[in-house]
Structures are given as structure tokens and as C-alpha cells.
Scaffold this active site. Structure first.
Site, PDB file in Angstrom:
ATOM      1  N   ASP A  39      33.712  45.443  41.162  1.00  0.00           N
ATOM      2  CA  ASP A  39      32.170  45.118  39.915  1.00  0.00           C
ATOM      3  C   ASP A  39      31.366  44.897  40.224  1.00  0.00           C
ATOM      4  O   ASP A  39      30.979  44.962  42.257  1.00  0.00           O
ATOM      5  CB  ASP A  39      32.513  43.632  38.897  1.00  0.00           C
ATOM      6  CG  ASP A  39      33.446  44.364  37.540  1.00  0.00           C
ATOM      7  OD1 ASP A  39      33.805  45.301  37.197  1.00  0.00           O
ATOM      8  OD2 ASP A  39      33.633  43.323  36.823  1.00  0.00           O
ATOM      9  N   LYS A  61      28.734  47.230  35.892  1.00  0.00           N
ATOM     10  CA  LYS A  61      27.360  46.655  34.594  1.00  0.00           C
ATOM     11  C   LYS A  61      26.336  46.269  35.069  1.00  0.00           C
ATOM     12  O   LYS A  61      26.059  44.596  35.036  1.00  0.00           O
ATOM     13  CB  LYS A  61      28.184  46.405  32.804  1.00  0.00           C
ATOM     14  CG  LYS A  61      29.301  46.999  32.838  1.00  0.00           C
ATOM     15  CD  LYS A  61      30.013  46.408  31.520  1.00  0.00           C
ATOM     16  CE  LYS A  61      31.249  46.743  31.519  1.00  0.00           C
ATOM     17  NZ  LYS A  61      32.547  45.743  30.796  1.00  0.00           N
ATOM     18  N   MET A 176      26.479  32.926  32.636  1.00  0.00           N
ATOM     19  CA  MET A 176      25.425  33.400  31.994  1.00  0.00           C
ATOM     20  C   MET A 176      23.572  33.146  32.425  1.00  0.00           C
ATOM     21  O   MET A 176      23.561  32.399  33.086  1.00  0.00           O
ATOM     22  CB  MET A 176      25.283  33.337  30.311  1.00  0.00           C
ATOM     23  CG  MET A 176      24.857  31.752  30.328  1.00  0.00           C
ATOM     24  SD  MET A 176      25.077  31.349  28.076  1.00  0.00           S
ATOM     25  CE  MET A 176      23.482  30.009  27.877  1.00  0.00           C
TER      26      MET A 176
HETATM   27  N1  SAH Z   1      34.649  36.357  36.927  1.00  0.00           N
HETATM   28  C1  SAH Z   1      33.549  35.544  37.509  1.00  0.00           C
HETATM   29  C2  SAH Z   1      32.939  35.387  36.570  1.00  0.00           C
HETATM   30  C3  SAH Z   1      31.874  36.411  35.641  1.00  0.00           C
HETATM   31  S1  SAH Z   1      30.478  36.687  34.616  1.00  0.00           S
HETATM   32  C4  SAH Z   1      34.289  34.524  37.810  1.00  0.00           C
HETATM   33  O1  SAH Z   1      35.084  33.836  37.529  1.00  0.00           O
HETATM   34  O2  SAH Z   1      33.084  33.845  38.542  1.00  0.00           O
HETATM   35  C5  SAH Z   1      28.841  36.559  36.036  1.00  0.00           C
HETATM   36  C6  SAH Z   1      28.433  35.098  35.670  1.00  0.00           C
HETATM   37  O3  SAH Z   1      29.007  34.559  36.847  1.00  0.00           O
HETATM   38  C7  SAH Z   1      27.581  35.682  36.007  1.00  0.00           C
HETATM   39  O4  SAH Z   1      26.048  35.926  35.340  1.00  0.00           O
HETATM   40  C8  SAH Z   1      26.902  33.739  36.763  1.00  0.00           C
HETATM   41  O5  SAH Z   1      26.629  33.312  35.812  1.00  0.00           O
HETATM   42  C9  SAH Z   1      28.409  33.763  37.213  1.00  0.00           C
HETATM   43  N2  SAH Z   1      28.097  33.725  38.978  1.00  0.00           N
HETATM   44  C10 SAH Z   1      28.323  35.208  39.509  1.00  0.00           C
HETATM   45  N3  SAH Z   1      28.206  34.460  41.085  1.00  0.00           N
HETATM   46  C11 SAH Z   1      27.813  33.943  41.094  1.00  0.00           C
HETATM   47  C12 SAH Z   1      27.024  33.009  42.180  1.00  0.00           C
HETATM   48  N4  SAH Z   1      27.502  33.447  43.417  1.00  0.00           N
HETATM   49  N5  SAH Z   1      25.893  32.003  42.052  1.00  0.00           N
HETATM   50  C13 SAH Z   1      26.286  31.727  40.502  1.00  0.00           C
HETATM   51  N6  SAH Z   1      26.783  31.854  39.618  1.00  0.00           N
HETATM   52  C14 SAH Z   1      27.420  32.970  39.834  1.00  0.00           C
END
Ligand code: SAH
Length: 496
Positions: A39, A61, A176
Site C-alpha cells: 500500500d 489508493k 483521517m
Molecule cells: N493500518 C494503518 C492505518 C491506515 S488508515 C495503521 O494501523 O496505522 C491511514 C491513516 O493512518 C492516515 O490517513 C493517517 O490518519 C494515519 N497514518 C498513517 N501513517 C501515519 C503517520 N506516519 N503519521 C500520522 N498518521 C498516520
């Protein structure tokens, strides 16, 4: 007729961004996978341990998700598994936290394909920790909710019960888009959460560019706009966020926010890249060349009284050729060994040889000077690249030595990819570690006008000037550590 063995699918969490936060199991599975479907939000280095022949497929995506894509991903996973391949389905954070891992696993179960789930460090909790925000804290929060919502701010989100969220007795962590912040704050206030409730937005949590913005529900939208908050970010709501003022622990690394292009051949680039990344730089490798070993006949080593090595790569290849003939370091016992610089000396050391001569200046001229202070050699073997400079050889001949050259490898051009090209046009720094990297790179691309050129030493700088590029920075010590020191000093100085 026995059916072909089916592959297995591994749902693997790649963690929040810092490659050091990937689990041991994740690294192990990435290293052995036949296929990796990944992803968007995975650490940039996550795939570097993949097998060279592994099939890597980007299935991320941009922005919101369409279920049609999801269907394709599931079809692809099934096809690979049915063809007997082991598939790593690599997702940011934890695969079962807002990663649609559950949906994909259901599709596999329905098709009877075996799978395994490898949890990851989830962004919401990691970004908090990295910003000095414990999501629970005695007396402040004894519960935490992980929340996501529709990415499209135009759509009214029916999936969230804002009254319940506002009344939730603990910390709210929102995964989000930042476009939603205004609505998020308005909804929580309307549903009864105090406008003075502290909030933190953590952008790019755990990455070198991490940034924390503290606000309250009432000021959130305006402050986020003023600070130009960008995704990926998590928004944490609750009194624990105020602890960031006392507990923020990350020091801004010296190269945070700087992009550095590394032009070395890929096989040699990693130590430089790793050290730059550890200092906070965004590193883009744009190798313009690579080395190809030559099939060579080794001369009888005992016939020489001096062996000169001019690169770490030369050392590796010499020992490879020796190994093929059943030889090891002992066959160099009667020779003096000279290394052009500390990198070459370190490579020798790894093979059990302490170089007798290592010049202070890591160039052929420096080596000649250092050798001039020693007993005059009679027969010299120079093991090196085929297209190297002849200064060393001429100098040795001038001292009356008999010289044999062992050309261990050729250096050939490698096309720079689109990422490398884009980075070169706009990077803060581009590093050159040899005259050949200069020649090969400048034959394909030119650094952009704002990009500062860093040279490892005088020979490399000359090669740059020959092509009308004046280096902005030249290392005082002509090795990787010296190059990094010079770059850091430049970044910390007036060019910050
Ligand atoms: N499976 C992932 C979440 C996927 S949804 C998990 O467990 O972390 C994607 C969202 O994760 C983004 O829109 C953002 O809100 C958050 N996100 C992912 N990486 C991030 C990061 N390094 N710092 C802050 N938010 C993050």
C-alpha cells in the site's frame, strides 16, 4: 493427479513509517516472499530486504478508496496464491486497523486460501508516543478509541455516532484526512465536548519530518490551516495531548526536511544512505552506474612485495577471486598491503588484513606520497577497476617498480529512474563519491539550480569542474564519514 501446492497470504503490518518499527516477523516474511503487494503508507525502506526476484506490486489508493480496486486486489492475491506463490500483503501500521485487512482476509477464507496476520505498530498510538503523548494516562484517560471516517468532506458521515464519541470517557484518536478537521471539531463541540478540550495533530508520525501541532477543539481548524497541516496525520483529542508539552522527546535531527541524492552504485550506496537517513534526511538513491566483475586470472601473489587496493569493491572482488582458488588472507602474508583510504582499509580489515599503508589523503597522489616514505617496492600488484586513473601506476613505475595491474571490474552506466531524475532537479544536496559517479551521472542528468553539490575530495571535484559544475562543499576527509561531516556542517551553517 496431485494439485499444485497453494501459496499462503501474509497480511503484514509495516508500522507507522520509521523502518525501525517494523517487526522481526515482517522483515523475515518480506525477505522470503515471492510476491509483495503493498500500500501507499509503508516505510520507504520496507521493500529493500525483498528478494531480487520477488514480484513487487503497488496496489495503494490515492485519497479515498474505491471498492472496485479492492476487488482487483483480492483477485490478484487469490491468483498468486493459487499459482503456488507466497504473497505478502503489506500495509501501513497494523493490517487490521483501518487497513481493510479484515475484508481481504474474508475473501481469502471464502476462497479457501490459507493466510496469516502479522500485527504492526499502528499509526495512531505510535504517532502519539513519538510526539510525547501517551494515549492513556492515570487520572487523565483510562480508555482510548481509534476512529476513522469518510474521506470525502462533502458527504455527511452517517457511520459515526458523534454524540457517543463526544461522551466517550477517554482519548479519541482520529485516523483521517486533514480536510475533515474543521467538521470534526464542530461535530464534537455540537455534541457536547468542551471547546477548550486539548487536541494534537501529529503529521508524519515517527518519520524524520514528524511535526506536532497543539490546539483546542475551538482553535483546531484555524491553527491547522495556518500551519498548513498535511496528511498523513492523526488527530488526538483529550487531556493527554497537553502532556506533549512536557514529554515531547524527539530532537529535530540535523538533516530533517533535507533531500539528499546519493549517486553511488547501488551496491555501495547503502551505508551512506543509512547514515544520512539516521540524520533525518530524505535520501533518494540515483545510481548512474554499477560495477560488473571481470573474469580474471589471478597472478601468483607470492611474486609481489606490495599489493595496492584502491576501492572497497576491489577488496571484495579480490577476495572472491582468491576464494575461488581456495586461497585466503594467508596468501598475502609476504606482501605489504596499501589501501587508498579508510573505506578500503576497513574492507581489508574485514578479511583479516591490517593495511600497512593508508595515506592521510585518500587519492592516488596521497598513496604515492605515503609509499615514498617506505622501502621502495620491487614488484607491485595494483588491484582495481578497469577504467581507473593511471597516476598510481606511473608514480610506481617512476620509482623503478615493476607494476602489474589486475583489472577486477568494469564500471558501466545505469539509467536513472524517474524518482531519481525528479529528486536531482529539486534536492537540497547531491553527493558525489568518485570521479566516475560524476561522469556517469552528468552524462544523464544535471542537478537543479538550488541543489548543493557535495564532493568527497579533490579528484571528484576536478571531475565536476571539468563538466562546469563547481562543488559547493568538498569533504576534508575523503571518505564517507568525512563527506557526511562536510554535508552536515554545510546544512547547519548559513545554508540552513
Ligand atoms: N493500518 C494503518 C492505518 C491506515 S488508515 C495503521 O494501523 O496505522 C491511514 C491513516 O493512518 C492516515 O490517513 C493517517 O490518519 C494515519 N497514518 C498513517 N501513517 C501515519 C503517520 N506516519 N503519521 C500520522 N498518521 C498516520
Amino acid at each position: 493427479m496431485s494439485a499444485r501446492r497453494e501459496g499462503r497470504v501474509y497480511f503484514v503490518g509495516a508500522g507507522p513509517g520509521d523502518p525501525g518499527l517494523m517487526t522481526a516477523r515482517a522483515l523475515e516474511l518480506i525477505a522470503s516472499a515471492d510476491v509483495i503487494l503493498y500500500d501507499r503508507l509503508i516505510p520507504s525502506e520496507a521493500l529493500s530486504g525483498a528478494r531480487a526476484d520477488a514480484e513487487l506490486g503497488y496496489v495503494g489508493k490515492e485519497g479515498g478508496g474505491q471498492s472496485a480496486d479492492q476487488q482487483e486486489i483480492e483477485t490478484l492475491m487469490l491468483a498468486h496464491a493459487r499459482a503456488g506463490r507466497n504473497v505478502v500483503r503489506l500495509k501501513g501500521g497494523d493490517p487490521f486497523v483501518f487497513g481493510r485487512g479484515g475484508e481481504e482476509a474474508l475473501a481469502l477464507r471464502a476462497a479457501g486460501i490459507a493466510f496469516e496476520v502479522v500485527p504492526g505498530v499502528t499509526a495512531g498510538i505510535a504517532a502519539g508516543a513519538s510526539a510525547g503523548i501517551p494515549v492513556t494516562h492515570r487520572g487523565l484517560a483510562s480508555a482510548v478509541a481509534l476512529v476513522t471516517a469518510h474521506e470525502d468532506p462533502a458527504k455527511d458521515d452517517q457511520s459515526l455516532d458523534w454524540d457517543a464519541l463526544a461522551a466517550f470517557p477517554g482519548t479519541l484518536v482520529f485516523y483521517m484526512g486533514v480536510r475533515q478537521l474543521e467538521r470534526l471539531a464542530a461535530r464534537l463541540i455540537a455534541a457536547g465536548r468542551s471547546p477548550s478540550e486539548p487536541v494534537a495533530i501529529v503529521e508524519r508520525g515517527t518519520l524524520p519530518e514528524q511535526r506536532t501541532t497543539l490546539a483546542t477543539l475551538a482553535t483546531l481548524a484555524a491553527i491547522a490551516k495556518q500551519r498548513e497541516v498535511r496528511p498523513p496525520a492523526v488527530t488526538i483529542v483529550g487531556p493527554v495531548t497537553a502532556l506533549a508539552e512536557q514529554l515531547a522527546w524527539r530532537e529535530p535531527p540535523v538533516l530533517a526536511g533535507r533531500t539528499v541524492v546519493v549517486t553511488r552504485a547501488r551496491a555501495q550506496a547503502s551505508s551512506l544512505s543509512e547514515r544520512l537517513r539516521a540524520l533525518g534526511a530524505r535520501v533518494v538513491e540515483a545510481p548512474a552506474m554499477r560495477t560488473v566483475a571481470r573474469a580474471v586470472e589471478l597472478p601468483a601473489l607470492a611474486d609481489f612485495d606490495l599489493l595496492c587496493l584502491t576501492s572497497a569493491n576491489g577488496v571484495e572482488l579480490l577476495f572472491e577471486r582468491m576464494g575461488e582458488r581456495g586461497l585466503d588472507a594467508r596468501s598475502l602474508a609476504g606482501l605489504r598491503v596499501a589501501a587508498i583510504g579508510p573505506g578500503t582499509a576497513a574492507a581489508l580489515h574485514d578479511h583479516g588484513i591490517n593495511a600497512d599503508v593508508v595515506p592521510a589523503r585518500s587519492v592516488a597522489e596521497g598513496l604515492l606520497e605515503a609509499l615514498a616514505e617506505t622501502e621502495a617496492p620491487r614488484r607491485v600488484l595494483v588491484a582495481r577497476a578497469a577504467d581507473a586513473r593511471d597516476v598510481l601506476i606511473e608514480g610506481l613505475l617512476a620509482r623503478g617498480a615493476e607494476v602489474e595491474v589486475l583489472a577486477l571490474y568494469d564500471t558501466i552506466a545505469e539509467p536513472i529512474d524517474a524518482t531519481g531524475m525528479a529528486a536531482l532537479a529539486d534536492a537540497d544536496y547531491v553527493t558525489f563519491t568518485s570521479a566516475s559517479t560524476v561522469r556517469f551521472l552528468l552524462s544523464q542528468a544535471t542537478p537543479g539550480p538550488r541543489t548543493r553539490i557535495v564532493s568527497i575530495g579533490p579528484v571528484t571535484s576536478e571531475a565536476l569542474r571539468a563538466q562546469q559544475f563547481e562543488p559547493h562543499v568538498e569533504a576534508r576527509r575523503h571518505d564517507i564519514a568525512g563527506l557526511i561531516d562536510a554535508l552536515v556542517a554545510d546544512a547547519a551553517g548559513s545554508h540552513a
